[in-house]
Design a protein around this motif. Structure first.
Motif, short mmCIF file in Angstrom:
data_model
loop_
_atom_site.label_atom_id
_atom_site.label_comp_id
_atom_site.label_asym_id
_atom_site.label_seq_id
_atom_site.Cartn_x
_atom_site.Cartn_y
_atom_site.Cartn_z
N ALA A 173 102.53 -17.11 44.29
CA ALA A 173 102.64 -15.73 44.78
C ALA A 173 101.43 -14.92 44.33
N TYR A 174 101.03 -15.11 43.08
CA TYR A 174 99.87 -14.36 42.56
C TYR A 174 98.64 -14.61 43.43
N GLU A 175 98.36 -15.88 43.68
CA GLU A 175 97.13 -16.21 44.41
C GLU A 175 97.14 -15.63 45.83
N LYS A 176 98.30 -15.73 46.49
CA LYS A 176 98.34 -15.24 47.87
C LYS A 176 98.27 -13.72 47.91
N VAL A 177 98.91 -13.06 46.94
CA VAL A 177 98.83 -11.59 46.92
C VAL A 177 97.39 -11.17 46.60
N LEU A 178 96.75 -11.88 45.68
CA LEU A 178 95.35 -11.55 45.34
C LEU A 178 94.46 -11.64 46.59
N ALA A 179 94.61 -12.72 47.34
CA ALA A 179 93.79 -12.88 48.55
C ALA A 179 94.15 -11.81 49.58
N ASP A 180 95.44 -11.52 49.69
CA ASP A 180 95.89 -10.49 50.64
C ASP A 180 95.28 -9.14 50.28
N VAL A 181 95.25 -8.83 49.00
CA VAL A 181 94.71 -7.53 48.55
C VAL A 181 93.22 -7.45 48.87
N LEU A 182 92.50 -8.53 48.62
CA LEU A 182 91.06 -8.52 48.92
C LEU A 182 90.83 -8.41 50.43
N ALA A 183 91.67 -9.09 51.20
CA ALA A 183 91.57 -9.00 52.66
C ALA A 183 91.84 -7.57 53.11
N ARG A 184 92.88 -6.96 52.55
CA ARG A 184 93.22 -5.57 52.94
C ARG A 184 92.11 -4.61 52.52
N TYR A 185 91.50 -4.85 51.36
CA TYR A 185 90.41 -3.98 50.93
C TYR A 185 89.27 -4.05 51.95
N HIS A 186 88.96 -5.25 52.41
CA HIS A 186 87.87 -5.37 53.40
C HIS A 186 88.25 -4.74 54.74
N ARG A 187 89.52 -4.86 55.14
CA ARG A 187 89.95 -4.17 56.38
C ARG A 187 89.78 -2.67 56.20
N LEU A 188 90.12 -2.18 55.00
CA LEU A 188 90.00 -0.75 54.68
C LEU A 188 88.55 -0.29 54.81
N LYS A 189 87.63 -1.21 54.44
CA LYS A 189 86.20 -0.88 54.54
C LYS A 189 85.70 -0.92 55.97
N GLY A 190 86.54 -1.48 56.86
CA GLY A 190 86.13 -1.56 58.26
C GLY A 190 85.53 -2.91 58.63
N ASP A 191 85.56 -3.88 57.69
CA ASP A 191 85.05 -5.21 58.01
C ASP A 191 86.03 -5.94 58.91
N ASP A 192 85.50 -6.86 59.71
CA ASP A 192 86.37 -7.83 60.36
C ASP A 192 86.82 -8.81 59.29
N VAL A 193 88.08 -9.20 59.34
CA VAL A 193 88.60 -10.09 58.29
C VAL A 193 89.31 -11.26 58.92
N PHE A 194 89.11 -12.44 58.34
CA PHE A 194 89.94 -13.59 58.70
C PHE A 194 90.48 -14.18 57.41
N PHE A 195 91.79 -14.10 57.26
CA PHE A 195 92.45 -14.55 56.03
C PHE A 195 93.28 -15.78 56.38
N LEU A 196 92.88 -16.89 55.77
CA LEU A 196 93.52 -18.18 56.05
C LEU A 196 94.29 -18.67 54.83
N THR A 197 95.55 -18.99 55.02
CA THR A 197 96.33 -19.60 53.93
C THR A 197 97.24 -20.65 54.55
N GLY A 198 97.99 -21.36 53.74
CA GLY A 198 98.85 -22.38 54.35
C GLY A 198 99.44 -23.35 53.32
N VAL A 199 99.75 -24.53 53.80
CA VAL A 199 100.45 -25.51 52.97
C VAL A 199 99.83 -26.91 53.10
N ASP A 200 99.90 -27.63 52.00
CA ASP A 200 99.34 -28.98 51.86
C ASP A 200 100.54 -29.93 51.92
#
Ligand code: MSP
Length: 562
Positions: free
Chosen positions: A22-49
């Motif tokens: 949960a920590y890792e995915k929330v961390l990536a989500d927060v960084l992705a949201r920060y970049h969306r906030l800045k107006g960047d295009d974002v592609f956030f990829l996560t998943g399962v092995d």
């Protein structure tokens, strides 16, 4: 416009998600949201092995087919990300047909890339190796598994000597290249690994590299994986890391499995060989894999690549720091097309690793149900320094929430709206005043600098600091006294304006971590303006704006009972 491509480790589907996932995915989500906030295009990829021996064994134990087993666990991961508001753009599940195609096409391409004048691949070779094999645990053993008496213990028995043929991916030939690459990235001020205190750790591991990677498993002992292409001979399944690491390529929109490391130059839609009915082998051509880059890029792939990989410290070396870059090099990626690794630390329990056998695994689902998703997100982001380890504590979760959110920010929202309603019927008037403006400007810049350095706790601190100062400003200015003196009417207006404007800015600053609370603050301010970083400039609330009614935003939560 630059695109921010962020990925996470893909989680093993042999057990339910825990707090580390949960920590890792929330961390990536927060960084992705920060970049969306800045107006960047974002592609956030996560998943399962989803492949591997452990899954195969767990499924067997439950008497279900492996696919059914992984589908069940995968659903738990996805439900958790929904609950925690983790907003990803791409979902990588390694049993996806397109991914399997891509792994097989990569293998084929590396196999077909021959050393000139020979029939041998530059990247992969076949070799027979003998070793001690535990029939019970279904794995090869090393000296580490021997007991003090030099024997393999009963947990491994029966143990037998086995000779096995497998395919190996060349690593050690690329050791010097990798060391030079790591050093060059550091010298250029763009370290391959951040935080950069881990660069030395990775470098040491590379220095010690003196073998190659066994990338196949005989199907006789592992069925649950991606079969090697038939041209390698029958009966081999792909080693799980050689499968999993490819997800960062195979799930990028625009990637076409037919071209393996090379990308499709049109439209963005992926089409597998299965779908297109084309021959499974890559056409050997002058544009083949030995050319130095995966150019021609499809615009959609090239716009995203290279990624930032958010991973835990345990999978930096060798997987992401050694296998990863050498695989990319083999697939034709240039040095400047290599990713960056953002390596985070671990959540421990009283200094020790969480483990099923110790029964101390923390369930993020339970915590989110008990305290709310945003309380959990806030705790996970504020109580650890990115890169470092920390201890998980439910008491700390409650304490941080009550101190920072309920008492500080929540109180500021509440008192600001109450006073504005009571003294001005919610109406704001802009008047120049020495107030919170310069502090707000400083906090906005410092917050962004922290996010840019992946210091989410630091970024949150800046928002908290502004809330603390705004609360002190209330005490200093004592609006309840100003309200009693008609000569101070403008002063009172100015104070209320500064408080409301600070709240609007704080909402923007916390929004990557607390999107719902940020929206709640905007709603109470009755403000429908954009939630973007560009709007974090002072003075956007217009003269005459009417604030909404106060509603408690962060009700206090109770500490857990012993
Ligand atoms: N499947 C591999 C990753 C393949 S990526 C191509 C794997 N899976 S995992 O489920 O074991 O771990 C997934 C992520 O969770 C890893 O980045 C790992 O570091 C992270 N964490 C696992 N336990 C953790 C903590 N206790 N704390 C923080 N993160 C930890 O490895």
């Amino acid at each position: 416009m630059s695109t921010f491509f962020i990925t996470t480790a893909i989680d093993y589907t042999n057990g339910a998600p825990h707090i580390g996932h949960a920590y890792e995915k929330v961390l990536a989500d927060v960084l992705a949201r920060y970049h969306r906030l800045k107006g960047d295009d974002v592609f956030f990829l996560t998943g399962v092995d989803q492949h591997g021996q452990k899954v195969q064994q767990s499924a067997e134990k439950q008497g279900v087919a492996p696919q059914e087993f992984v589908d069940g666990i995968t659903a738990k991961f996805r439900a958790l990300w929904d609950k925690l508001n983790v907003r990803y753009d791409g979902w990588a599940a390694t049993t996806d047909a397109l991914h399997k195609e891509c792994v097989r096409a990569n293998l084929q391409m590396l196999w077909d890339d021959k050393i000139p004048g020979t029939d041998d691949s530059r990247w992969i070779y076949k070799k027979s190796e003998g070793g001690y094999y535990s029939v019970r645990q279904e794995q090869f053993l090393t000296d580490k598994e021997r007991g003090a008496d030099g024997e393999f213990g009963p947990e491994w028995q029966p143990v037998e000597f086995r000779e096995e043929e497998n395919f190996y991916f060349r690593l050690k030939d690329h050791k010097q290249w990798l060391l030079d690459f790591i050093d060059k990235r550091s010298a250029d001020g763009k370290p391959f690994v951040v935080p950069d205190f881990r660069v030395g750790e990775l470098r040491n591991a590379v220095e010690k590299l003196d073998g190659d990677l066994c990338i196949s498993r005989p199907a006789a002992r592992l069925q649950w994986g991606i079969p090697f292409p038939e041209s390698f001979g029958a009966g081999f399944v792909t080693y799980v890391w050689f499968d999993a690491l490819v997800n960062y390529i195979s799930f990028v929109p625009g990637h076409d499995a037919r071209y393996a490391g090379r990308m499709k130059d049109e439209g963005g839609r992926r089409k597998s060989r299965v779908e297109s009915g084309e021959a499974p082998l890559l056409p050997p051509s002058a544009e083949g894999p030995s050319s130095s880059s995966f150019i021609p890029h499809p615009s959609s792939f090239a716009a995203l690549w290279p990624p930032l990989h958010v991973i835990g410290k345990d999978i930096m070396s060798p997987a992401h720091g050694v296998y990863g870059p050498i695989m990319l090099k083999a697939l034709g990626f240039k040095d400047e097309e290599m990713p960056t690794l953002l390596v985070h630390g671990w959540w421990n329990i009283a200094g020790a690793k969480m483990s099923k056998s110790l029964g101390n695994v923390v369930d993020p689902n339970l915590l989110a149900d008990k305290y709310g998703a945003e309380a959990l997100r806030y705790y996970l982001m504020s109580d650890i320094a990115t890169g470092k380890d920390t201890d998980f504590s439910e008491e700390r979760l409650v304490l941080r929430y009550n101190t920072d959110l309920a008492n500080n920010l929540g109180n500021l929202v509440n008192r600001t709206l109450n006073m504005a309603q009571k003294y001005r019927g919610g109406r704001l008037s802009q008047h120049p005043n020495e107030g919170l403006q310069s502090r707000a400007g400083y906090c906005v810049s410092a917050n962004a600098a922290c996010f840019d350095w992946f210091s989410v706790d630091g970024a949150l601190n800046q928002a908290e600091l502004l809330a603390t100062e705004a609360n002190q400003f209330v005490e200093q200015k004592a609006p309840w006294k100003l309200a009693k003196d008609p000569a101070q009417a403008e002063q009172l207006d100015a104070v209320l304006y500064h408080l409301a404007e600070s709240l609007r800015i704080i909402a923007i600053l916390i929004s990557p971590v607390l999107p719902n609370a940020a929206a709640g603050i905007f709603a109470q301010l009755n403000w429908t303006g954009p939630m973007t970083l560009a709007e974090a400039d002072w003075g956007k609330l217009p003269d005459g704006h009417i604030l909404g009614q106060p509603t408690p935003l962060f009700p206090r939560i109770e500490a857990p009972k012993e």
